[in-house]
Design a protein around this motif. Structure first.
Motif, PDB file in Angstrom:
ATOM      1  N   ASP A  92       0.866  -1.178   0.000  1.00 12.46           N
ATOM      2  CA  ASP A  92       0.000   0.000   0.000  1.00 12.46           C
ATOM      3  C   ASP A  92       0.900   1.224   0.000  1.00 12.46           C
ATOM      4  OD1 ASP A  92      -1.895   2.131   0.780  1.00 12.46           O
ATOM      5  OD2 ASP A  92      -3.238   0.450   1.234  1.00 12.46           O
ATOM      6  N   VAL A 102      -1.917   3.575   6.330  1.00 15.36           N
ATOM      7  CA  VAL A 102      -2.578   2.273   6.158  1.00 15.36           C
ATOM      8  C   VAL A 102      -1.588   1.148   6.434  1.00 15.36           C
ATOM      9  CG1 VAL A 102      -3.682   0.710   4.499  1.00 15.36           C
ATOM     10  CG2 VAL A 102      -4.308   3.136   4.535  1.00 15.36           C
ATOM     11  N   ASP A 158      -3.165  -3.076  -2.235  1.00 12.11           N
ATOM     12  CA  ASP A 158      -4.016  -1.924  -2.529  1.00 12.11           C
ATOM     13  C   ASP A 158      -4.385  -1.945  -4.010  1.00 12.11           C
ATOM     14  OD1 ASP A 158      -5.379   0.477  -2.263  1.00 12.11           O
ATOM     15  OD2 ASP A 158      -3.578   1.706  -2.228  1.00 12.11           O
ATOM     16  N   LEU A 197      -7.156  -4.456  -1.086  1.00  8.77           N
ATOM     17  CA  LEU A 197      -7.609  -3.409  -0.183  1.00  8.77           C
ATOM     18  C   LEU A 197      -8.047  -2.229  -1.037  1.00  8.77           C
ATOM     19  CD1 LEU A 197      -4.609  -3.437   2.330  1.00  8.77           C
ATOM     20  CD2 LEU A 197      -6.749  -4.708   2.493  1.00  8.77           C
ATOM     21  N   GLY A 228     -10.604   1.612  -1.110  1.00  8.48           N
ATOM     22  CA  GLY A 228     -11.587   2.560  -0.619  1.00  8.48           C
ATOM     23  C   GLY A 228     -12.656   2.800  -1.669  1.00  8.48           C
ATOM     24  N   HIS A 279     -12.765  -3.606   2.057  1.00 11.68           N
ATOM     25  CA  HIS A 279     -13.002  -2.176   1.833  1.00 11.68           C
ATOM     26  C   HIS A 279     -12.489  -1.346   3.009  1.00 11.68           C
ATOM     27  CE1 HIS A 279     -15.348  -2.563  -1.852  1.00 11.68           C
ATOM     28  NE2 HIS A 279     -15.767  -3.696  -1.325  1.00 11.68           N
ATOM     29  N   LYS A 280     -11.751  -0.277   2.675  1.00 12.35           N
ATOM     30  CA  LYS A 280     -11.255   0.663   3.679  1.00 12.35           C
ATOM     31  C   LYS A 280     -12.374   1.644   4.007  1.00 12.35           C
ATOM     32  CE  LYS A 280      -6.768   0.770   1.378  1.00 12.35           C
ATOM     33  NZ  LYS A 280      -5.844   1.660   0.671  1.00 12.35           N
ATOM     34  N   PRO A 281     -12.528   2.054   5.225  1.00 10.35           N
ATOM     35  CA  PRO A 281     -11.788   1.570   6.392  1.00 10.35           C
ATOM     36  C   PRO A 281     -12.360   0.242   6.867  1.00 10.35           C
ATOM     37  CG  PRO A 281     -13.354   3.250   7.063  1.00 10.35           C
ATOM     38  CD  PRO A 281     -13.470   3.117   5.571  1.00 10.35           C
TER      39      PRO A 281
END
Length: 125
Positions: free
Chosen positions: A12, A17, A55, A84, A86, A106-108
């Protein structure tokens, strides 16, 4: 005799993160981190990861979907890859699976959710 901890590679470009994921995982796993494609491939060569957290969108326009294939070619047998993101695009999970990913987080995300997903993928059937 101590059992060796599974190796998790966290890829990432966001330092916050990476730090949060490392802090969550370090008690159960040996964590390696990378901020770029080059670093990720180098970490794969240094110590074969048991799982990769990748990511979807990296700096410089790099796509985790594309990098997934490079990691899978570099490491044999290929480790499970968890994307990962968003991004809430409803078709993203399908694109991640097509690229070779085993899961999308999915972030967060909560530390508990992260630990549960990793444990599920690393547990012997």
């Amino acid at each position: 005799m101590t059992e060796q901890q599974p190796v998790v590679l966290v890829v990432d470009d966001n330092l916050l993160v990476r730090s949060m994921v490392e802090a969550t995982l370090r008690r159960k796993y040996s964590v390696r981190a990378a901020a770029s494609v080059e670093e990720a491939l180098e970490r794969c060569r240094e110590a074969t990861p048991d799982l990769v957290l990748l990511d979807v969108h990296l700096a410089g326009g790099e796509s985790g979907l594309t990098i997934c294939n490079q990691i899978r070619e570099t490491v044999q047998p290929a480790p499970p890859i968890v994307f990962l993101t968003g991004d809430m695009d409803p078709e993203l999970a399908e694109r991640c699976q097509t690229a070779g990913g085993r899961d999308v987080l999915h972030k967060p995300f909560s530390p508990l959710e992260l630990l549960q997903r990793i444990a599920r993928l690393l547990s012997p059937d």
